[in-house]
Design an enzyme around this catalytic site. Structure first.
Site, PDB file in Angstrom:
ATOM      1  N   LYS A 121      27.293  18.828  30.907  1.00 57.23           N
ATOM      2  CA  LYS A 121      26.244  18.040  31.296  1.00 57.23           C
ATOM      3  C   LYS A 121      26.012  17.731  32.660  1.00 57.23           C
ATOM      4  O   LYS A 121      26.401  17.869  33.930  1.00 57.23           O
ATOM      5  CB  LYS A 121      26.614  16.662  31.307  1.00 57.23           C
ATOM      6  CG  LYS A 121      26.039  15.569  31.495  1.00 57.23           C
ATOM      7  CD  LYS A 121      26.232  13.716  31.305  1.00 57.23           C
ATOM      8  CE  LYS A 121      24.692  13.079  31.141  1.00 57.23           C
ATOM      9  NZ  LYS A 121      23.866  13.092  32.167  1.00 57.23           N
ATOM     10  N   ARG A 266      16.328   8.996  20.909  1.00 56.52           N
ATOM     11  CA  ARG A 266      18.042   9.025  21.824  1.00 56.52           C
ATOM     12  C   ARG A 266      18.577   8.640  19.858  1.00 56.52           C
ATOM     13  O   ARG A 266      18.042   8.479  18.756  1.00 56.52           O
ATOM     14  CB  ARG A 266      18.025   7.398  21.709  1.00 56.52           C
ATOM     15  CG  ARG A 266      19.019   7.295  22.726  1.00 56.52           C
ATOM     16  CD  ARG A 266      19.627   6.075  23.642  1.00 56.52           C
ATOM     17  NE  ARG A 266      18.509   6.469  24.687  1.00 56.52           N
ATOM     18  CZ  ARG A 266      19.004   6.819  25.411  1.00 56.52           C
ATOM     19  NH1 ARG A 266      19.764   7.291  26.047  1.00 56.52           N
ATOM     20  NH2 ARG A 266      18.212   6.605  26.984  1.00 56.52           N
ATOM     21  N   LYS A 272      27.115  12.269  25.307  1.00 56.79           N
ATOM     22  CA  LYS A 272      27.789  12.277  26.675  1.00 56.79           C
ATOM     23  C   LYS A 272      28.777  11.467  26.288  1.00 56.79           C
ATOM     24  O   LYS A 272      29.359  10.561  26.819  1.00 56.79           O
ATOM     25  CB  LYS A 272      27.099  12.431  27.302  1.00 56.79           C
ATOM     26  CG  LYS A 272      26.125  10.703  27.300  1.00 56.79           C
ATOM     27  CD  LYS A 272      25.252   9.844  28.919  1.00 56.79           C
ATOM     28  CE  LYS A 272      24.628   8.481  28.621  1.00 56.79           C
ATOM     29  NZ  LYS A 272      23.758   8.156  28.950  1.00 56.79           N
TER      30      LYS A 272
END
Length: 300
Positions: A121, A266, A272
């Site tokens: 990330k 989304r 994540k």
């Protein structure tokens, strides 16, 4: 924009980067409706999407995405020099339609990550390459210098401007500065655009990654990279990768569902993995402070 009787029906607004306020995009031509109509042009960019070698027979079915740009002067499709530098556009601001990119949900330990794709990330700025200009997640033009974008491909890319782990604030400072200087151009040379997807193509994630690597390699740009992806072997593997990235100062990990399509909005196909939990919220009101906080905001 003016109605037929000359009354103002709509004014484009833009957010001033260093101020929390709204300023009119331009007042030029507001007193002359005919001149305003003549100078305002809406241009549509047709972005061609490359086809993976094993899907060449589907080229006729690949859709092209259209990004509408409202500007006081026409922007020629494919002419990067007309949109990438504030000094070269004579100070003319541009308003771009909002962009709906793929956004991640939070990974929960109850979900088995085996077979999903792991990537780091990045602690950078989300940026969307239309094929001719670089836009923020909110649809604002990012004034990248021409040398940075010269070899970028003509297809769409979803990625992040990345300076390095722990360098988020410096990355924001570079990307949001519009006035071109030699010092700023030197700082831009430290940035990289890390691409992790190609939106709006009817391919699985694995097929899009094949196309992405091919596009990046053929571009020859030193400022463009494809994000590394690794197949997750299980929870232990995920934890090992997470600890490795954390030790390097990284923010966390991302998980992509295998064989998933690109979703605008989304989605549970993108998750994540972070140490701390976060969420988005809308402030609907506040309470006045009491006691030592009297005269100040007390709570949201």
């Amino acid at each position: 924009e003016y109605m037929g009787n000359g009354r103002l029906s709509r004014m484009f607004l833009t957010a001033w980067p260093s101020r929390r306020c709204l300023l009119p995009l331009s007042l030029r031509g507001f007193l002359n409706p005919r001149q305003r109509t003549r100078n305002s042009t809406t241009v549509t960019h047709d972005v061609q999407i490359p086809v993976p070698p094993h899907k060449s027979d589907l080229s006729s079915n690949v859709p092209s995405a259209q990004i509408a740009v409202c500007n006081e002067s026409a922007v020629v499709a494919g002419d990067k020099s007309s949109v990438t530098s504030s000094s070269e556009t004579n100070g003319t601001a541009q308003t771009v339609m909002p962009i709906k990119l793929l956004l991640a949900n939070l990974w929960l330990p109850t979900r088995d990550p085996t077979g999903w794709w792991i990537s780091e990330k990045l602690d950078g700025i989300r940026a969307f390459w239309t094929g001719s200009m670089l836009l923020s997640r909110q649809g604002n033009l990012i004034h990248a210098p021409n040398f940075f974008l010269d070899k970028f491909p003509s297809c769409q890319l979803d990625g992040e401007l990345f300076l390095g782990r722990g360098q988020f604030q410096s990355c924001v400072s570079i990307a949001r500065t519009q006035c071109r200087t030699d010092e700023l151009d030197l700082r831009w040379k430290s940035l990289r655009y890390i691409a992790f997807d190609i939106p709006d193509v009817p391919y699985t994630f694995e097929e899009r990654m094949i196309t992405l690597k091919d596009v990046v390699q053929k571009s020859g740009s030193q400022y463009l990279q494809a994000l590394d992806q690794t197949v997750c072997q299980g929870r232990d593997h995920l934890q090992t990768e997470w600890l490795r990235v954390e030790a390097l100062g990284g923010e966390g990990l991302m998980l992509r569902e295998p064989r998933s399509l690109y979703v605008h909005g989304r989605s549970n196909t993108l998750l994540k993995v972070k140490r701390s939990l976060d969420a988005e919220a809308v402030v609907i009101g506040h309470e006045q402070g009491k006691g030592r906080n009297e005269g100040r905001m007390g709570a949201l």
